[in-house]
Write an enzyme that holds these catalytic residues in place. Structure first.
Site, PDB file in Angstrom:
ATOM      1  N   GLU A 371       0.602  -1.246  -0.114  1.00 30.37           N
ATOM      2  CA  GLU A 371       0.109  -0.103   0.167  1.00 30.37           C
ATOM      3  C   GLU A 371       0.857   1.051   0.243  1.00 30.37           C
ATOM      4  O   GLU A 371       0.496   2.575   0.649  1.00 30.37           O
ATOM      5  CB  GLU A 371      -0.954   0.114   1.132  1.00 30.37           C
ATOM      6  N   ASP A 454      -8.056  -9.465   3.714  1.00 30.32           N
ATOM      7  CA  ASP A 454      -8.371  -7.972   5.136  1.00 30.32           C
ATOM      8  C   ASP A 454      -9.089  -7.888   5.687  1.00 30.32           C
ATOM      9  O   ASP A 454     -10.025  -6.717   6.281  1.00 30.32           O
ATOM     10  CB  ASP A 454      -7.951  -6.251   3.538  1.00 30.32           C
ATOM     11  N   GLU A 482     -12.529  -2.399  11.480  1.00 28.24           N
ATOM     12  CA  GLU A 482     -12.620  -1.728  10.537  1.00 28.24           C
ATOM     13  C   GLU A 482     -13.877  -2.028   9.306  1.00 28.24           C
ATOM     14  O   GLU A 482     -14.867  -1.275   8.828  1.00 28.24           O
ATOM     15  CB  GLU A 482     -11.520  -1.086   9.236  1.00 28.24           C
TER      16      GLU A 482
END
Ligand code: GCW
Length: 860
Positions: A371, A454, A482
């Site tokens: 990332e 993820d 998240e």
């Protein structure tokens, strides 16, 4: 069959007047006093034991606390004049035994509702009711009552709690080989009182299965627990994070080295569940954490945490040596050669600098080539070269490297899920000059998320677990929610982690024989493949909100993480029950009800967000709501890449006919997941592109099953909301109201997930506008006519009533025989409104739908 209100939502929660026992009265009284309580003590609240018999017994069993030599082993303190902020309620202690002693004093005073005297001197013989805490080194009484052999079995962090009888005297010994072990034992003992368990005739021996039980604190992203009610950040110059390094304005005086109450609360809470480390900054690391000014602040934080057995670590950026902020000690890009002395020398110097202020500093967490973070591949080297270089640099300092495997370079493979193993696996297989296998050094942990994507609501396990047998593997879990509802949705993650940890990897040894111990938990705790250094890491959910985690129920996830990282074999329902008792109430009906809410909450979330193995349908802006149609510049960030919706079906074919990701698993799992007939349905679309009309195990076709799952998830949330309402008189007002309003948002947002996704899939499935044909679907009879096929997500349904006919519902016909219903209200006339509640126990818990019918005059 109709149900009455009393047997409605929650069996046994009726609080009808006349049946209230003393417990209800006591709780009622307590409620008033607690109505302003904000949740800031986490699970360490220590309210008086409400059962008078138990209170009497506890008071008899615990009369005195004896901690000898509590101050003898002062922990290292780097920061001169370390101090709490003015007006603090917590205090700094100088040793771990002082922390244990103070916790006992505080806890017992609260639980027993009276002060319990403390003694430092053992006296000739301990009085009946003494609680003795220490190690064989610190305490003569521990030496007298526990042999070195007794203690040897519990290792460094473990503890024994033993009830001892001497004549008519009975007392309790809590001991570890280390003071930290004794502290853990102290918390475990207090937990027994907090959860109303027996504290006599104890013979408890506990030690953690995993050695490093760490938090990763992402201080600036995925933070849902800041004190800013309109967002997730902070107010008053704080940025919402738990630890202040750079607060401004009116909070400028509240930066480290000043210690705030919440740091100590967090330290106590971490220790209470055995968490022994924390990486304090985000994995997309800011080099400022390696500057002297920050190191001084880190040292103060480490000083404050140290008595609680918590060591700190830092996330670092691979190219930090080139940062001009470190001038004159900087390197050029050319000097970043991981095999070269410059690179290694730089990291050694920097680590040594930290160590000079934080002598027990753990080491570094590294996110490299992921990332946008730089890494060895930018310079032609691989992860093994990079990790080993920094590991070799810090090894002489006794430090470790936690190198993350969350990498997904699109050039490696079309299927994102395959990439990490392809980048790391061969390094583990490499034969070394000394004949051993695996290139990663011993002080490297590869830190791998539980699943291959993820932190989605449900993932299969990451295939690297078990396949990296020559490398230390750390499991990374995400406590911060998240993808699991953030600070809005009540989602207890214990069952998710339990599912992952208890998944059979079917790992084999080099000769192809199945290992005896081969659950994911065995791989992680080292017993499967003989690793002695082991780690579980949780991405924490702490912030500066009053309740420290945003949603009151998110506290449970931190609690569960700690307990499961200590012992992954624990039952997540038992953990939930402990937490509820410590956090909300010990009343049986309240405990049972809240535990039930928690236990289905994760499966419900999976169901209304990403059922049947769907993944990553989140809108990219915040990862909270749905956006299945989204297509981003990067394929592998796009919901459409994951759902592969087309007219033939839905889901990503990762079987041998597709990306063949399944081949990364050991043969048994590879075969099971690779075959659409044998893959568990809850992982179906992770591995297969599923035809819309495929027959499912329920007998329904895939499309119908999919729609039902979305709807059932929402209906569980309705049940939770109604159930929480039923607890109103049992829960203190502020926390009750805060959860109540979150559940209302939760229900609406779950409905949004269902509607957005189902309406999008409909475009591809070519199927009819979905009706609510799930387990709670009904027909009603009005004016002699049966009416059904109600829309999936309408908030009310118009019912035409022929002229002259009664608007009353004369019959309700549930389509599922196990469903129960109740007519909550009838229409008095036309127009008018009627409500029918339908309830059913389904595989993840009770589900509820309130049908609202609007009776209208039928047009002729
Ligand atoms: O889940 C993703 C998050 C990123 C995070 C990344 C990671 C810190 O969306 O915010 O980066 O994982 O784990 O590195």
């Amino acid at each position: 069959m109709p149900v009455t209100a009393a047997t409605g939502l929650v069996a046994g929660t009726g609080t009808a007047s006349g049946t209230a026992g003393w417990e209800d009265l006591a709780a009622g009284l307590g409620t008033t006093a607690d109505d302003a309580y904000d949740g800031s003590d986490l699970w360490l609240r220590y309210v008086p034991v409400s059962d008078p018999n138990l209170l009497w017994k506890y008071r008899e069993t615990v009369t005195t606390v004896i901690v000898e030599n509590a101050g003898r082993n002062k922990v290292h303190r780097h920061t001169p004049n370390l101090g709490m902020a003015p007006g603090s309620a917590e205090r700094l202690v100088e040793s771990t035994l002082e922390a244990a002693r103070d916790e006992l004093v505080r806890g017992l005073r609260g639980l027993l509702d009276r002060a319990v005297p403390v003694r430092a001197d053992p006296g000739d013989r301990p009085p009946g009711g003494a609680v003795i805490v220490g190690t064989r080194d610190s305490s003569q009484l521990v030496r007298q009552h526990l042999s070195a052999r007794d203690l040897a079995s519990v290792g460094d962090d473990g503890y024994l709690i033993r009830s001892v009888s001497r004549g008519t005297r009975e007392f309790t010994v809590i001991a570890g080989n280390t003071e930290v072990g004794a502290l853990y034992g102290t918390f475990a003992f207090l937990r027994r009182l907090q959860t109303h368990k027996t504290i006599t005739r104890l013979d408890i021996s506990e030690s953690p299965r995993v050695r490093n039980r760490h938090l990763n604190n992402w201080e600036t992203v995925r933070l849902y627990s800041g004190n800013n009610p309109s967002g997730t950040g902070g107010l008053n110059g704080e940025n919402g994070t738990i630890f202040n390094f750079a607060a401004t304005g009116q909070s400028a005086g509240l930066n480290l080295p000043v210690i705030l109450d919440r740091y100590i609360v967090v330290a106590r809470a971490m220790a209470s569940v055995g968490i022994n480390g924390i990486t304090i900054n985000l994995v997309n690391a800011d080099n400022v954490y390696l500057t002297p000014a920050y190191i001084a602040q880190e040292a103060a934080l480490a000083d404050a945490l140290r008595p609680y057995g918590i060591k700190i670590a830092l996330s670092i950026n691979y190219t930090a040596p080139t940062d001009p902020r470190f001038a004159p000690d900087t390197l050029t890009n050319e000097q970043l050669d991981p095999h070269g002395a410059e690179f290694r020398g730089w990291w050694n110097r920097r680590a040594a600098l930290v160590q000079a202020s934080v002598p027990d500093f753990t080491g570094f967490t590294v996110k490299a080539n992921s990332e946008g973070q730089p890494g060895p591949q930018d310079f032609g080297d691989d992860h093994g070269d990079g990790a080993n270089a920094i590991a070799a640099a810090v090894d002489p300092l006794g430090m470790k490297i936690f190198w993350r495997t969350f990498v997904y370079n699109a050039d490696v493979d079309e299927d994102r899920l395959k990439r990490a193993y392809l980048e790391f696996g061969y390094i583990d297989d490499e034969r070394q000059p000394d004949g051993t296998k695996g290139r990663f050094l011993d002080n490297v942990f590869l830190q791998t998320k539980n699943g291959p994507l993820d932190f989605q609501g449900r993932e299969p396990i990451h295939p690297m677990f078990g396949r990296m047998e020559n490398t230390n593997q750390a499991l990374e879990l995400q406590i911060t929610q998240e993808y699991t509802g953030q600070d809005e949705m009540l989602c207890y993650l214990g069952p998710m982690w339990e599912e992952a940890l208890k998944t059979d990897t079917y790992a084999r040894d080099e000769r192809g024989r199945l290992l005896d111990k081969r659950l994911m938990g065995h791989i992680v705790d080292g017993t499967a493949q003989g690793h002695s250094d082991t780690a579980i890491v949780g991405v924490a959910n702490l912030g500066n909100a009053d309740n420290l985690t945003g949603h009151h129920f998110s506290q449970a996830n931190l609690f569960a993480f700690g307990r499961q990282s200590w012992d992954w074999t624990l039952d997540s329902a038992d953990i939930a029950a402990d937490w509820v008792r410590m956090t909300w109430s010990n009343r049986g009906n309240v405990v049972g009800t809240i535990v039930r809410m928690m236990m289905g909450s994760w499966e419900a979330l999976v169901s209304y967000q990403t059922p049947l193995g769907m993944a990553h349908q989140f809108r990219s802006s915040d990862h909270y709501g749905p956006n299945p149609a989204e297509r981003l510049a990067r394929d592998d960030w796009s919901p459409v890449y994951y759902n592969k919706a087309d007219s033939s079906g839905l889901g990503y074919d990762r079987s041998p006919t597709g990306s063949d990701f399944t081949a990364q698993y050991f043969p048994t799992l590879a075969a099971r997941y690779g075959d659409i007939d044998t893959v568990p349905e809850n992982l179906l679309m992770w591995f297969h592109h599923v035809p819309w009309d495929r027959r499912m195990r329920s007998g329904r076709i895939f499309w119908d099953e999919l729609v039902h799952r979305y709807q059932m998830g929402v209906q569980y949330v309705t049940w939770m909301r109604l159930t929480w309402d039923s607890l109103r008189s049992s829960i203190d007002a502020r926390r009750f109201a805060e959860v109540e309003s979150k559940l209302a948002v939760h229900e609406a947002d779950a409905g949004d997930w269902r509607d957005t996704c189902v309406n999008y899939w409909k475009r591809f499935s070519g199927r009819d506008n979905p009706v609510d044909g799930g387990p709670l679907s009904i027909k009603i009879v009005v004016g002699g006519r049966a009416i059904g096929a109600f829309d999936l997500s309408a908030s009310s349904y118009p019912i035409p009533v022929p002229a002259g006919a009664s608007p009353k519902i004369t019959k309700v016909i549930p389509s599922d025989r196990a469903a129960r219903y109740e007519i909550l209200s009838q229409a008095d006339g036309v127009p008018g409104q009627a409500v029918v509640r339908v309830i059913k126990e389904d595989f993840f818990g009770p589900i509820v739908k309130d049908y609202v019918f609007v009776m209208e005059r039928a047009s002729t």
